[in-house]
Each structure stands twice: as C-alpha cells, then as structure tokens.
Design an enzyme around this catalytic site. Structure first.
Site, PDB file in Angstrom:
ATOM      1  N   GLY A 117       0.826  -1.208   0.000  1.00 25.61           N
ATOM      2  CA  GLY A 117       0.000   0.000   0.000  1.00 25.61           C
ATOM      3  C   GLY A 117       0.854   1.250   0.000  1.00 25.61           C
ATOM      4  O   GLY A 117       2.044   1.229  -0.374  1.00 25.61           O
ATOM      5  N   ASP A 118       0.257   2.332   0.456  1.00 26.70           N
ATOM      6  CA  ASP A 118       0.910   3.637   0.457  1.00 26.70           C
ATOM      7  C   ASP A 118       2.254   3.601   1.195  1.00 26.70           C
ATOM      8  O   ASP A 118       3.263   4.109   0.694  1.00 26.70           O
ATOM      9  CB  ASP A 118      -0.052   4.629   1.130  1.00 26.70           C
ATOM     10  N   GLY A 119       2.271   2.968   2.365  1.00 24.54           N
ATOM     11  CA  GLY A 119       3.500   2.905   3.166  1.00 24.54           C
ATOM     12  C   GLY A 119       4.615   2.176   2.423  1.00 24.54           C
ATOM     13  O   GLY A 119       5.759   2.650   2.355  1.00 24.54           O
ATOM     14  N   THR A 120       4.263   1.045   1.810  1.00 19.46           N
ATOM     15  CA  THR A 120       5.270   0.256   1.086  1.00 19.46           C
ATOM     16  C   THR A 120       5.775   1.019  -0.139  1.00 19.46           C
ATOM     17  O   THR A 120       6.976   1.013  -0.434  1.00 19.46           O
ATOM     18  CB  THR A 120       4.671  -1.107   0.668  1.00 19.46           C
ATOM     19  N   THR A 140      -4.375  -2.954  -1.043  1.00 21.48           N
ATOM     20  CA  THR A 140      -4.925  -2.622   0.274  1.00 21.48           C
ATOM     21  C   THR A 140      -6.430  -2.817   0.263  1.00 21.48           C
ATOM     22  O   THR A 140      -7.103  -2.462  -0.722  1.00 21.48           O
ATOM     23  CB  THR A 140      -4.636  -1.171   0.747  1.00 21.48           C
ATOM     24  N   ASP A 142      -8.254  -1.142   2.002  1.00 22.29           N
ATOM     25  CA  ASP A 142      -8.816   0.191   2.266  1.00 22.29           C
ATOM     26  C   ASP A 142      -9.173   0.937   0.980  1.00 22.29           C
ATOM     27  O   ASP A 142      -9.951   1.881   1.010  1.00 22.29           O
ATOM     28  CB  ASP A 142      -7.818   1.049   3.063  1.00 22.29           C
ATOM     29  N   ARG A 177     -33.437  -3.142  17.878  1.00 20.58           N
ATOM     30  CA  ARG A 177     -32.184  -2.541  18.355  1.00 20.58           C
ATOM     31  C   ARG A 177     -31.571  -1.591  17.331  1.00 20.58           C
ATOM     32  O   ARG A 177     -31.863  -1.663  16.138  1.00 20.58           O
ATOM     33  CB  ARG A 177     -31.149  -3.649  18.628  1.00 20.58           C
ATOM     34  N   ARG A 186      -9.152   2.332   7.631  1.00 13.88           N
ATOM     35  CA  ARG A 186      -8.263   3.374   8.163  1.00 13.88           C
ATOM     36  C   ARG A 186      -8.871   4.763   7.953  1.00 13.88           C
ATOM     37  O   ARG A 186      -9.972   4.979   8.417  1.00 13.88           O
ATOM     38  CB  ARG A 186      -6.853   3.260   7.563  1.00 13.88           C
TER      39      ARG A 186
HETATM   40  O1  F6P Z   1      -4.625  -1.030   5.965  1.00 13.90           O
HETATM   41  C1  F6P Z   1      -5.320  -2.216   6.130  1.00 13.90           C
HETATM   42  C2  F6P Z   1      -5.854  -2.339   7.531  1.00 13.90           C
HETATM   43  O2  F6P Z   1      -6.594  -3.538   7.617  1.00 13.90           O
HETATM   44  C3  F6P Z   1      -6.684  -1.148   8.004  1.00 13.90           C
HETATM   45  O3  F6P Z   1      -7.980  -1.165   7.466  1.00 13.90           O
HETATM   46  C4  F6P Z   1      -6.595  -1.321   9.485  1.00 13.90           C
HETATM   47  O4  F6P Z   1      -6.749  -0.093  10.164  1.00 13.90           O
HETATM   48  C5  F6P Z   1      -5.199  -1.844   9.690  1.00 13.90           C
HETATM   49  O5  F6P Z   1      -4.798  -2.405   8.461  1.00 13.90           O
HETATM   50  C6  F6P Z   1      -5.085  -2.881  10.775  1.00 13.90           C
HETATM   51  O6  F6P Z   1      -3.749  -3.186  10.933  1.00 13.90           O
HETATM   52  P1  F6P Z   1      -3.224  -4.383  11.824  1.00 13.90           P
HETATM   53  O7  F6P Z   1      -3.334  -5.630  11.010  1.00 13.90           O
HETATM   54  O8  F6P Z   1      -1.829  -4.008  12.109  1.00 13.90           O
HETATM   55  O9  F6P Z   1      -4.089  -4.455  13.049  1.00 13.90           O
END
Ligand code: F6P
Length: 365
Positions: A117-120, A140, A142, A177, A186
C-alpha cells in the site's frame, strides 16, 4: 531481451486477499521471461536481514485462490524506521535502509517488486537513491491508494462486510435494536460506504465527514415514526465526531500508523442518551475482512497486475507502479501513489446515490 535477470519480491504492510494471486501471476510470467524471483519474506524483513528464499513457479502454483501471502507480510519492517528496543527497553526506531541496499548488491538483485500500500510504495521510492530499482503493485483492502482506480483486496473486504450487514438486519429487527457495525478502512471510508450501501444500512459514518450524533439520533427517531423499530449504522474505524479525534487503541513508534479502534463503541456511548428507547449493540468486524479467500474480482485483478508487473520488469521499467485505469492495466510513476490518499468526497456518485435512497451520513452536505 531484458537486462533484469534476478528480482526480489515482497508483500509489505498488512495482508489483503489477492496477494497470492499477484504472486502467481508475477512469478509464473517472470519465469517465462527468463527472470529469476527470490522472496524477501515478511515484507522488507528479508531484505533487511539479508535472507532471501527461492520463489519459483512450483511455490506459487495453485495459490491464487488462497488468502494471506505465501511469503508473509509485515507492517513492522520499515527500513527507514525499523523498530528496536533501546538500552532501557523502550521501543524506538532506527534507519536500516543501507542494509536493504547491501542485500540487493550482495545478492545481485537487479530490481525489487514491492506489492503493498501507500506505506510500502513510500519506502520503496525512498530506496531509489540508494540504488534500489523497483516496480510496485498496489494492494490494500482500504482502497485508498492514489493513482489506481481500485486496489485488489478491497472487493473481498466489501463483500464480507456486506454479508455481515445483511445478517445484522434480522437480529436488529427481532430485538428493535440499533446495531452499529464498525468496519476497517483506516482514514478512508470506501469499505463502509460500499458495504453500507450494499447492505442497506440506514446510517453510514465515514472518516471523511465529521459526524453530528444528533443527526444520527434524529434519523433513528424518523425511522421509528415510520414504523421501523430498528436501525443499522455502518461506521468506519477512522470516523470522528465533530471536533473530535480518531479512536485509537494503540499509539505506535514514529513512522508507523497508530492502531485504530473503538469508533463504534464511542458512537454507541454518545447515542445512548439520545435514543434511550433502543438497546444499542456494537459489532466490530476486524480482521475477518482481510482473511479468507479473495473473491473472483480480486483474483483476476491480482493475476493481471502480477503479469503486468513481470512485463514491466522485463521492459526495463523502474520506479513505476502497475495500476488499473478505466478497466486497463497500465503503469504510472510510483511517486504518484505516495502520500496522496484517495478519499471519499461529498460528490462521489455512491454518496449521492446513498443520499438519494435515504441514507443518513451524520453530516449536513
Ligand atoms: O490497511 C489495512 C488495515 O486492515 C486497516 O484497514 C486497518 O486499520 C489496519 O490495516 C489494521 O492493521 P493491523 O493488522 O496491524 O491491526
């Protein structure tokens, strides 16, 4: 013919359904093009530690339907802020990027294929000045990566979350309910938006629009007046009330994103006094959205992207990411995907359609 003979492949960040489909497409096509693949297991961990493992077509045969990644994932292995304990045992980080460059030279790796994803993509781009050539594949659940119309993994997460919302309806109706379902994503609301719309949620709460709890309570009351004694709310883990902050379960060291969680519980607490006639229950879907087999769409997209990445490598491309644009797989500069997350906007056609069928977003547009 290509000058690239030997590549390292890694799956960075959290896993997403379809990673194995990419590996199948990539390794099978690369082998046919005369390119040898090695795996950096657990994201950049293998390259940081200098331990690469063989990755040939026998290792990827028949895996396209499997969830997870046969070469492992890690969202700890950031070469620019790699976690370590200091002398007092406190968690800190260090820059170990030179170790990656050393492994690349030492193992005669011509290029790294980073599936993430973005980080990688950000860390992979930063390795370029150290002499690390690369091709990226966007991943991702997300779906928040810029420079591609969609990422693989997203559809599987949406389909699972939709199934969960569908199932919540009957129990919500039976007990009158208010049911809150917290989904991942995220800081982007794509999963909540699509699963909420597909699953018939009455309220969808997204990170992109700070919510006013009174509007949500009003929507629940309005339904009650019409004889609908239950309500379904789908909320993104990244949602915030007006003027509020993200609900965080764990802060992380510098260079690592905090762990989100608790947005659903927080909303339930603030709704309690406003809709006292209803019991409220919260379901947090969590990692089941990421686990399990990819749906057919993600398998096909994954294989296409894997094949396209192998072909980009063979062409001699460097610093590009494969991407889905208007139904076609193309390559874009990797930098286009870095630090520019794709978010839901008020004018997104799905938001407009949801509003047109009566969905409340907890915000005045
Ligand atoms: O980025 C993917 C994701 O699943 C997000 O939706 C979520 O916030 C995060 O990763 C969860 O990360 P981890 O697996 O470290 O709990």
């Amino acid at each position: 013919m290509t000058s690239v003979r030997r590549i390292a492949v890694l799956t960075g960040g959290g896993d997403a359904p379809g990673l194995n489909a990419v590996l199948f497409g990539l390794v099978t096509r690369a082998e046919a093009l005369g390119i040898q693949c090695l795996a950096s297991e657990d994201g950049y961990e293998g390259l940081i530690k200098g331990t690469l493992t063989p990755l040939d077509s026998t290792r990827v045969r028949g895996i396209a339907s499997q969830g997870g990644s046969v070469i492992g994932c890690s969202n700890r292995a950031n070469p620019f802020s790699y976690p370590r304990r200091d002398a007092e045992g406190k968690l800190t980080t260090e820059d170990v990027s030179e170790r990656v460059a050393w492994t690349v030279r030492n193992e005669n790796i011509d290029l790294v294929v980073a599936i993430g994803g973005d980080g990688t993509m950000a860390m992979t781009s930063r390795l370029a000045p150290l002499g690390v050539r690369s091709v990226g594949v966007p991943k991702t659940i997300d779906n928040d990566l810029a420079a591609t119309d969609v990422t693989f993994g997203f559809q599987s997460a949406v389909d699972f979350a939709t199934m969960a919302v569908d199932r919540i309806h009957t129990t919500a109706a039976a007990h009158d309910r208010v049911m809150i379902i917290e989904v991942m994503g995220r800081y982007a609301g794509w999963i909540a938006l699509e699963a909420g719309l597909a699953g018939g949620a009455n309220v969808i709460v997204l990170p992109e629009f700070e919510y006013d709890v009174q509007r949500i309570a009003d929507a629940i009351h309005a339904r009650r007046k019409q004889g609908q004694n239950y309500s379904i709310i789908v909320i993104s883990e990244g949602a915030k009330p007006v003027g509020g902050t993200h609900a965080i379960t764990k802060d992380m060291p510098a260079g690592h994103l905090p762990k989100l969680g608790g947005a659903g519980d927080r909303l339930a607490k603030s709704l309690e006094q406003l809709v006292p006639e209803h019991e409220i229950r919260v379901t947090v879907l969590g990692h089941v959205q990421r686990g399990g087999s990819p749906v057919a769409f993600d398998r096909v997209l994954g294989i296409r992207m894997g094949v396209a990445a192998a072909e980009a490598v063979a062409r001699g491309d460097d610093g590009v990411m494969v991407s889905l644009r208007d139904g076609k797989i193309v390559t874009v500069p990797m930098g286009d995907a870095v630090g520019k997350n794709r978010n839901v906007t008020a004018l997104d056609e799905r938001v407009l359609a949801a509003r047109a069928v009566g969905v409340e977003f907890g915000v005045e547009f």
